[in-house]
Scaffold this active site. Structure first.
Site, PDB file in Angstrom:
ATOM      1  N   HIS A  59       0.829  -1.214   0.000  1.00 14.33           N
ATOM      2  CA  HIS A  59       0.000   0.000   0.000  1.00 14.33           C
ATOM      3  C   HIS A  59       0.862   1.263   0.000  1.00 14.33           C
ATOM      4  CE1 HIS A  59      -3.937   1.956   1.619  1.00 14.33           C
ATOM      5  NE2 HIS A  59      -3.267   2.773   0.836  1.00 14.33           N
ATOM      6  N   HIS A  61       1.593   5.133  -2.212  1.00 10.48           N
ATOM      7  CA  HIS A  61       1.159   6.126  -3.209  1.00 10.48           C
ATOM      8  C   HIS A  61       2.413   6.849  -3.690  1.00 10.48           C
ATOM      9  CE1 HIS A  61      -3.182   5.908  -2.004  1.00 10.48           C
ATOM     10  NE2 HIS A  61      -2.654   5.576  -0.833  1.00 10.48           N
ATOM     11  N   LYS A 135     -11.244  -6.255 -16.514  1.00 13.74           N
ATOM     12  CA  LYS A 135     -11.177  -7.619 -17.051  1.00 13.74           C
ATOM     13  C   LYS A 135      -9.918  -7.803 -17.902  1.00 13.74           C
ATOM     14  CE  LYS A 135     -14.113 -10.948 -19.349  1.00 13.74           C
ATOM     15  NZ  LYS A 135     -15.379 -11.159 -20.030  1.00 13.74           N
ATOM     16  N   HIS A 200      -5.823  -0.490   5.504  1.00 15.25           N
ATOM     17  CA  HIS A 200      -5.681   0.368   6.700  1.00 15.25           C
ATOM     18  C   HIS A 200      -6.866   0.371   7.674  1.00 15.25           C
ATOM     19  CE1 HIS A 200      -7.936   2.963   4.072  1.00 15.25           C
ATOM     20  NE2 HIS A 200      -6.914   3.497   3.466  1.00 15.25           N
ATOM     21  N   ASP A 270       0.500   2.677   3.687  1.00 13.37           N
ATOM     22  CA  ASP A 270      -0.258   3.792   3.113  1.00 13.37           C
ATOM     23  C   ASP A 270       0.670   4.996   2.932  1.00 13.37           C
ATOM     24  OD1 ASP A 270      -2.297   5.180   1.990  1.00 13.37           O
ATOM     25  OD2 ASP A 270      -3.515   5.370   3.805  1.00 13.37           O
TER      26      ASP A 270
HETATM   27  O1  DOR Z   1      -4.539   9.772   3.981  1.00 10.68           O
HETATM   28  C1  DOR Z   1      -4.649   9.305   2.879  1.00 10.68           C
HETATM   29  N1  DOR Z   1      -3.876   9.722   1.880  1.00 10.68           N
HETATM   30  N2  DOR Z   1      -5.547   8.344   2.670  1.00 10.68           N
HETATM   31  C2  DOR Z   1      -5.797   7.887   1.435  1.00 10.68           C
HETATM   32  O2  DOR Z   1      -6.670   7.062   1.294  1.00 10.68           O
HETATM   33  C3  DOR Z   1      -5.092   8.430   0.261  1.00 10.68           C
HETATM   34  C4  DOR Z   1      -3.823   9.016   0.653  1.00 10.68           C
HETATM   35  C5  DOR Z   1      -3.195   9.877  -0.391  1.00 10.68           C
HETATM   36  O3  DOR Z   1      -3.124   9.462  -1.547  1.00 10.68           O
HETATM   37  O4  DOR Z   1      -2.716  10.963  -0.051  1.00 10.68           O
HETATM   38 ZN    ZN Z   2      -3.779   4.704   0.594  1.00  8.90          ZN
HETATM   39 ZN    ZN Z   3      -7.009   4.683   1.727  1.00 15.48          ZN
END
Ligand code: DOR
Ligand code: ZN
Ligand code: ZN
Length: 400
Positions: A59, A61, A135, A200, A270
């Site tokens: 997880h 970003h 898909k 999370h 996250d």
């Molecule tokens: O706090 C968060 N930041 N929660 C999320 O679901 C996305 C993430 C983000 O991309 O900044």
């Molecule tokens: Zn996230």
């Molecule tokens: Zn999230």
């Protein structure tokens, strides 16, 4: 390559071993190898320090493309290497969102040659029904990520019919779901008989819902982020804002119990970097994570978590759940992805040492549970405790 004097858990037993790596894979594990006889050029002696399977963070970003002023593939992967993360899976709320095959293809090709560690992608479920795209791509992504609550990136999907279509065409669904949305996700997973990964979890009641669903035999998995274990509402300030938000001390405890009793399957950070200017000037949700997740978890080693459980939730289980080929375990035939840690060196975590582009950490001035001495990806050292090298990370493949 031979990695000598590794303290490790091998087939469940704590031992000191030497590991032979050939073509990026573990090919032999010795009690005590004879180097002369092996005739090996490259020998790394880790001096009896702990060698763990590389951390798999399902997880993250990484903000690439579109938001590269916060993070990009290269800096994000350096943060991973520094934190002992050898595989990361990137979330779809980049710009553009990863919700079409074309955008996924661009991500796949743009990432080539830019990561120090291995990586994969989650595909995004879209409120403009993209089930036909799902898909087409589902076998080459970790999961379909669906946002059931509003969060950073505006990817919320609310319409029942569309949610059903997204679930129907997915291989496995990951959700950002909070409170009653956790129930909703479990219902959809049951209805469409799809494995479900609850990102999370942050609350005792959510852990309870997961425990109950598992008890009923539903194929559902739960992830917890380190910040929901170590921080709570008493810590909230402009920086420590994220979705789901920090909860209570009692929730921290319930999450630890969930890890201990096997209800929680994985630790995922996250990793959601935002610049300090963004965090300070407006309510901005998300905090960085990959750089400190392992050293934070090691703080509780032999207290709230033992070495076996730590390796399960941080390496083995994420690999199993998403079917990541060749990863997650120190075993013959597996990729030689390792992190070497000195548990005696309790290094202080500092903002000034952050390599993530965002330049800060939620754990500034906290004493970690150990120091990361080196990180290896498929037998190549990518971080030596100071510098980064061998930028040969590649995309993973999936067998589910
Ligand atoms: O706090 C968060 N930041 N929660 C999320 O679901 C996305 C993430 C983000 O991309 O900044
Ligand atoms: Zn996230
Ligand atoms: Zn999230």
């Amino acid at each position: 390559m031979l990695i000598k004097n590794c303290k490790l858990l091998y087939q469940g037993v704590e031992e000191v071993k030497d590991i032979l790596v050939e073509n990026g894979k573990i090919t032999k594990v010795y009690n005590c190898s004879d180097i002369e006889e092996l005739d090996i050029e490259e020998v790394v002696d880790v001096d009896g320090n702990w060698l763990l399977p590389g951390i798999i963070d399902a997880h993250t970003h990484m903000r690439d493309p579109g938001l590269c002023y916060k993070e990009d593939f290269e800096t994000g992967s350096m943060a991973c290497a520094k934190g002992g993360v050898t595989t990361f899976i990137d979330m779809p709320n980049t710009v553009p969102n990863t919700t079409t095959e074309e955008v996924l293809k661009d991500k796949e090709s743009n990432s080539k040659g830019r990561s120090y560690v291995d990586y994969g992608f989650h595909f995004g479920g879209s409120r403009i029904d993209n089930s036909s795209e799902i898909k087409r791509v589902r076998d080459r992504v970790a999961s379909t990520k669906i946002f059931l609550n509003m969060s950073t990136g505006d990817m919320l999907v609310e319409e029942e019919k569309i949610l059903e279509n997204l679930f129907r065409e997915s291989k496995i669904v990951s959700v950002h779901a909070e409170e009653e949305m956790v129930e909703k996700a479990i219902e959809l997973a049951k209805k469409f008989k799809k494995p479900l990964y609850l990102c999370h979890l942050s609350k005792a009641s959510e852990v309870e819902l997961l425990r109950k669903a598992k008890g009923e035999g539903v194929k559902v998995y739960g992830e917890v982020a380190p910040h929901h274990l170590f921080l709570n509402e008493s810590h909230v300030n402009n920086l420590l804002l994220m979705k789901p938000e920090l909860k209570t001390k009692e929730d921290n405890e319930a999450l630890w119990i969930g890890i201990q009793d096997g209800t929680i399957d994985t630790i995922g950070t996250d990793h959601a970097p935002h610049t300090l200017e963004e965090k300070k000037s407006k309510r901005t949700y998300g905090i960085p994570g990959v750089e400190n997740s392992l050293v934070m978890m090691l703080k509780e080693l032999n207290k709230k978590i033992d070495m076996k459980k730590l390796q399960e939730v941080m390496s083995e289980n994420p690999a199993k759940i998403f079917g990541i080929v060749g990863k997650g375990k120190i075993e013959i035939g597996f990729d030689a992805d390792f992190v070497v840690v000195d548990l005696k060196n309790k290094e202080v975590i500092k903002n000034e040492n952050v390599v993530s582009k965002c330049g800060w950490t939620p754990y500034n001035e906290i004493v970690g549970g150990g120091k990361i001495l080196a990180t290896f990806v498929r037998g190549e050292m990518v971080y030596d405790g100071k510098e980064f090298m061998n930028k040969n990370g590649r995309g993973v493949s999936y067998n589910v």
